[in-house]
Design a protein around this motif. Sequence first.
Motif, PDB file in Angstrom:
ATOM      1  N   ARG A  95       0.834  -1.216   0.000  1.00  0.00           N
ATOM      2  CA  ARG A  95       0.000   0.000   0.000  1.00  0.00           C
ATOM      3  C   ARG A  95       0.865   1.261   0.000  1.00  0.00           C
ATOM      4  O   ARG A  95       0.365   2.360  -0.209  1.00  0.00           O
ATOM      5  N   THR A  96       2.162   1.088   0.285  1.00  0.00           N
ATOM      6  CA  THR A  96       3.105   2.206   0.202  1.00  0.00           C
ATOM      7  C   THR A  96       4.319   1.724  -0.583  1.00  0.00           C
ATOM      8  O   THR A  96       4.817   0.624  -0.341  1.00  0.00           O
ATOM      9  N   ASN A 112      -6.371  -0.428  -2.889  1.00  0.00           N
ATOM     10  CA  ASN A 112      -6.454  -1.894  -2.996  1.00  0.00           C
ATOM     11  C   ASN A 112      -6.363  -2.394  -4.430  1.00  0.00           C
ATOM     12  O   ASN A 112      -6.024  -3.540  -4.675  1.00  0.00           O
ATOM     13  N   ASP A 113      -6.705  -1.514  -5.403  1.00  0.00           N
ATOM     14  CA  ASP A 113      -6.633  -1.922  -6.812  1.00  0.00           C
ATOM     15  C   ASP A 113      -5.261  -1.642  -7.420  1.00  0.00           C
ATOM     16  O   ASP A 113      -5.049  -1.854  -8.615  1.00  0.00           O
ATOM     17  N   GLY A 114      -4.358  -1.102  -6.614  1.00  0.00           N
ATOM     18  CA  GLY A 114      -3.016  -0.814  -7.121  1.00  0.00           C
ATOM     19  C   GLY A 114      -2.929   0.531  -7.821  1.00  0.00           C
ATOM     20  O   GLY A 114      -1.928   0.815  -8.483  1.00  0.00           O
ATOM     21  N   SER A 208       1.076  -0.224   5.753  1.00  0.00           N
ATOM     22  CA  SER A 208       1.753  -1.448   5.330  1.00  0.00           C
ATOM     23  C   SER A 208       0.838  -2.243   4.366  1.00  0.00           C
ATOM     24  O   SER A 208      -0.375  -2.035   4.391  1.00  0.00           O
ATOM     25  N   ASP A 209       1.381  -3.099   3.515  1.00  0.00           N
ATOM     26  CA  ASP A 209       2.777  -3.419   3.382  1.00  0.00           C
ATOM     27  C   ASP A 209       3.549  -2.276   2.717  1.00  0.00           C
ATOM     28  O   ASP A 209       3.020  -1.622   1.818  1.00  0.00           O
ATOM     29  N   ILE A 210       4.795  -2.139   3.151  1.00  0.00           N
ATOM     30  CA  ILE A 210       5.658  -1.121   2.557  1.00  0.00           C
ATOM     31  C   ILE A 210       6.639  -1.830   1.624  1.00  0.00           C
ATOM     32  O   ILE A 210       7.383  -2.707   2.054  1.00  0.00           O
ATOM     33  N   ALA A 211       6.606  -1.451   0.343  1.00  0.00           N
ATOM     34  CA  ALA A 211       7.536  -2.051  -0.621  1.00  0.00           C
ATOM     35  C   ALA A 211       8.649  -1.063  -0.911  1.00  0.00           C
ATOM     36  O   ALA A 211       8.377   0.114  -1.192  1.00  0.00           O
ATOM     37  N   LEU A 212       9.883  -1.532  -0.820  1.00  0.00           N
ATOM     38  CA  LEU A 212      11.022  -0.691  -1.190  1.00  0.00           C
ATOM     39  C   LEU A 212      11.480  -1.119  -2.577  1.00  0.00           C
ATOM     40  O   LEU A 212      11.709  -2.307  -2.813  1.00  0.00           O
ATOM     41  N   THR A 213      11.581  -0.149  -3.501  1.00  0.00           N
ATOM     42  CA  THR A 213      11.987  -0.473  -4.878  1.00  0.00           C
ATOM     43  C   THR A 213      13.121   0.445  -5.317  1.00  0.00           C
ATOM     44  O   THR A 213      13.540   1.333  -4.579  1.00  0.00           O
ATOM     45  N   GLY A 214      13.571   0.231  -6.560  1.00  0.00           N
ATOM     46  CA  GLY A 214      14.691   1.014  -7.089  1.00  0.00           C
ATOM     47  C   GLY A 214      15.996   0.277  -6.819  1.00  0.00           C
ATOM     48  O   GLY A 214      16.050  -0.637  -5.986  1.00  0.00           O
ATOM     49  N   VAL A 235       9.087  -4.816   2.614  1.00  0.00           N
ATOM     50  CA  VAL A 235       9.136  -5.931   1.665  1.00  0.00           C
ATOM     51  C   VAL A 235       9.985  -5.505   0.467  1.00  0.00           C
ATOM     52  O   VAL A 235       9.802  -4.406  -0.064  1.00  0.00           O
ATOM     53  N   VAL A 236      10.898  -6.387   0.064  1.00  0.00           N
ATOM     54  CA  VAL A 236      11.725  -6.094  -1.115  1.00  0.00           C
ATOM     55  C   VAL A 236      11.618  -7.274  -2.076  1.00  0.00           C
ATOM     56  O   VAL A 236      11.944  -8.403  -1.705  1.00  0.00           O
ATOM     57  N   SER A 237      11.155  -6.999  -3.284  1.00  0.00           N
ATOM     58  CA  SER A 237      11.082  -8.062  -4.289  1.00  0.00           C
ATOM     59  C   SER A 237      12.463  -8.230  -4.911  1.00  0.00           C
ATOM     60  O   SER A 237      13.192  -7.248  -5.078  1.00  0.00           O
ATOM     61  N   PRO A 238      12.817  -9.471  -5.319  1.00  0.00           N
ATOM     62  CA  PRO A 238      14.079  -9.639  -6.049  1.00  0.00           C
ATOM     63  C   PRO A 238      14.080  -8.811  -7.341  1.00  0.00           C
ATOM     64  O   PRO A 238      15.126  -8.495  -7.879  1.00  0.00           O
ATOM     65  N   GLN A 239      12.897  -8.425  -7.794  1.00  0.00           N
ATOM     66  CA  GLN A 239      12.772  -7.613  -9.016  1.00  0.00           C
ATOM     67  C   GLN A 239      12.704  -6.114  -8.700  1.00  0.00           C
ATOM     68  O   GLN A 239      12.196  -5.333  -9.516  1.00  0.00           O
TER      69      GLN A 239
END
Length: 270
Positions: A95-96, A112-114, A208-214, A235-239
């Motif tokens: 959500r963040t 919720n829909d992104g 939350s959930d907090i996704a870190l990207t870049g 949360v960090v995706s391998p991508q």
Amino acid sequence: MHALGIDIGSTTSKLVIVDTERKVIVSTAAAGGAGTSGPLKAVDEAFRKTDLGWNDIAMTIATGYGRLAFAPANKQVSEITCHGVGVHHLLPLARTIIDIGGQDVKALALNNDGNVTRFQMNDKCAAGTGRFLEVMARVFELDVSELGSLSARADSIIEISNTCVVFAESEVISRLAASEKPANVAAGIHQAVARRVASLASRVGIVSDIALTGGVAKNSGIVTALSQVLGQMIVVSPQCQFTGALGAALLALKAAQATDNNKDSKVVAD
Ligand code: ADP
């Protein structure tokens, strides 16, 4: 059918190709962003790895800082939208989004829909960006990818009070000259970046959930420091470095499929 998304950043060009099932066929990253050969290098590598060519790509969307200068693109979409779509696909509970790139930091709130409902961005100064960490890594004579494991060896955190990259660099040099442990200074650098980023993110409201990207999300020192400063898991995706390019590819696929459906219904009507 294949669709291509390319995210041309300030330092790195990221590319993703998806198939009809929204599956990632290939992702490539090439050093060099807007105004360099980076975008075409990312394309060449993707085509070499897959045996695909431009004739196999139904639609291309470019995003990122350099999106307007990529001639093969059918369309340009803002990186805010593309990061939202890419993260929602990989991490539906996010959500963040906190995106730390080479020269900017973004914080996005997702519903919720992104869909992105709010965002904040700092692209005016290097504080809290990958550039800041690259300058600091040079002081330790390390590659930026080694800063995370250095700070993991810290037994205390040396406060770095300057946020400006130029003053912070002098502060780090003087701390090391005063025989402070490099690991503790590195932990202080990560904490300084995390505080700066957290203050930007708090302006969109952290849920939350907090996704870190870049690309900077690959630095474990930043992930640890940011989750400590926010007091929440991250949360960090391998991508993580490809979310913008993935979002662009998914939007390109949707647009290509819509065009195809229109053609089919026209044939039926005729
Ligand atoms: P941009 O879109 O602005 O080019 P990216 O999201 O691609 O930015 O991230 C680039 C940044 O990520 C650079 O500052 C780079 O130093 C950092 N980076 C890339 N890989 C790593 C890594 N393995 N560890 C730490 N930092 C990294």
